[in-house]
Design a protein around this motif. Structure first.
Motif, PDB file in Angstrom:
ATOM      1  N   UNK B  23      35.118  97.003 -89.576  1.00  0.00           N
ATOM      2  CA  UNK B  23      34.054  97.797 -90.198  1.00  0.00           C
ATOM      3  C   UNK B  23      34.456  98.395 -91.545  1.00  0.00           C
ATOM      4  N   UNK B  24      35.733  98.277 -91.931  1.00  0.00           N
ATOM      5  CA  UNK B  24      36.125  98.730 -93.273  1.00  0.00           C
ATOM      6  C   UNK B  24      35.224  98.103 -94.340  1.00  0.00           C
ATOM      7  N   UNK B  25      34.934  96.814 -94.168  1.00  0.00           N
ATOM      8  CA  UNK B  25      34.117  96.108 -95.162  1.00  0.00           C
ATOM      9  C   UNK B  25      32.738  96.723 -95.297  1.00  0.00           C
ATOM     10  N   UNK B  26      32.162  97.137 -94.158  1.00  0.00           N
ATOM     11  CA  UNK B  26      30.825  97.750 -94.184  1.00  0.00           C
ATOM     12  C   UNK B  26      30.883  99.069 -94.959  1.00  0.00           C
ATOM     13  N   UNK B  27      31.896  99.879 -94.674  1.00  0.00           N
ATOM     14  CA  UNK B  27      31.970 101.201 -95.305  1.00  0.00           C
ATOM     15  C   UNK B  27      32.314 101.060 -96.797  1.00  0.00           C
ATOM     16  N   UNK B  28      33.188 100.105 -97.139  1.00  0.00           N
ATOM     17  CA  UNK B  28      33.450  99.836 -98.558  1.00  0.00           C
ATOM     18  C   UNK B  28      32.126  99.577 -99.282  1.00  0.00           C
ATOM     19  N   UNK B  29      31.297  98.729 -98.658  1.00  0.00           N
ATOM     20  CA  UNK B  29      30.041  98.361 -99.305  1.00  0.00           C
ATOM     21  C   UNK B  29      29.141  99.571 -99.453  1.00  0.00           C
TER      22      UNK B  29
END
Lengths: 71, 250
Positions: B23-29
């Motif tokens: 989910x890091x990718x989601x929060x980065x976005x």
């Protein structure tokens, strides 16, 4: 008649399946025939029922999804 | 034909190194989208942690600095005091913020530093291989708690948002999650509100994101999202814990 179109960047898709799990119309599935350079089976559209709700793109951790709304 | 969703320009084209479904990718976005919508991309400075997100500076299309382990709030304090007109945010995991960096986050919050902290809580140390974190749930297995966390031996998990909400300094504290599209939308709203409060200079803002670690939890990405809903959120309830803008309106 499709109301939307999902384009998946197959190079960066990691086949995690989150988009598949949240699609309300079950439009997406992981490919059983394609495999990318990193060894993952990318997601692909398997039906024309897309409603361009963008749920898949919101859940994609790799920003691999572009959603278009068809006129 | 109209494009209704595409990758934000506030992220670079570098391929994320995270595991599938992280989910890091989601929060980065979400962070990048909020800054783009606020037209603050060129004005933003991110303080990235030690942990899985250590290379976040490669993905954010704005300035970033890699901080010493847990010390991102201290680095952000310095940057914000020298450049009060910049948008300064820290992006930290639970090993970074809730363990080695507990001192820094508590005191930055107590001082009311006008920065925004994004806290990724996935209840485990991801980068180092799945050791128990201060936020690991009771009974949850980790490489350093083979039979599951026993509160009698290992203590109880920290609820950082509730803890910081008791302080006077913070202006806004909310806990969100990203396990469903609706939660992602709510998480984006929370991050945007935090950044807007920072822009107004009202005080310290903190958004905790209950997140996943499919690899070290030993679950598929989809099952990990279910674990968040079934096990993590009951212990880490979502909601706003402090909001001085709402209190002023009463």
């Amino acid at each position: 008649m499709a109301k939307g179109k999902v384009t998946i960047n197959e190079v960066i898709c990691k086949g995690c399946g989150l988009c598949v799990s949240v699609c309300p119309k079950k439009v997406l599935d992981l490919s059983t025939t394609k495999i990318n350079a990193a060894g993952y089976n990318p997601a692909e559209m398997v039906s024309d029922d897309c409603i361009a709700c963008t749920s898949c793109a919101k859940m994609c951790p790799d920003c691999a999804i572009t959603v278009e709304k068809l006129d | 034909m109209a494009v209704v969703f595409e990758k934000t320009k506030a992220l670079t084209d570098v391929k994320l190194h995270y595991c599938p479904g992280c989910a890091h990718g989601i929060v980065h976005r979400l962070v990048a989208e909020c800054l783009e919508e606020m037209d603050e991309v060129k004005n933003a400075i991110a303080c990235v942690p030690v942990g899985c997100a250590v290379f976040a500076n490669n993905y954010f299309n704005f300035d970033a600095i890699q901080c010493a382990h847990g010390r991102a709030p201290a680095t952000a304090t310095g940057i914000k005091r020298v450049h009060p007109d910049k948008m300064v945010l820290t992006y930290q995991g639970d090993g970074d913020l809730a363990s080695i960096g507990t001192c820094e986050i508590v005191h930055a919050a107590a001082r009311g530093e006008k920065v925004t902290t994004i806290f990724i809580n996935n209840g485990i140390y991801g980068m180092t291989g799945g050791q128990m974190a201060p936020t690991t749930l009771p009974g949850m297995k980790a490489t350093t708690a083979k039979a599951g966390r026993d509160p009698k031996i290992n203590g109880n998990p920290l609820r950082v948002s509730e803890m910081l909400a008791t302080l006077t300094g913070p202006a806004y504290i909310e806990r969100v999650s990203v396990s469903t599209p609706a939660q992602v939308t709510q998480a984006k709203k929370a991050i945007k509100k935090a950044l807007e409060i920072q822009k107004q200079g009202l005080g310290f803002t903190f958004v905790e994101v209950v997140s996943t670690c499919p690899t070290n939890w030993g679950l598929t990405p989809v099952k990990a999202m279910e674990f968040v809903r079934d096990k993590m959120i009951p212990y880490y309830p979502l909601g706003v814990f402090k909001d001085i803008t709402a209190e002023e309106g009463k």
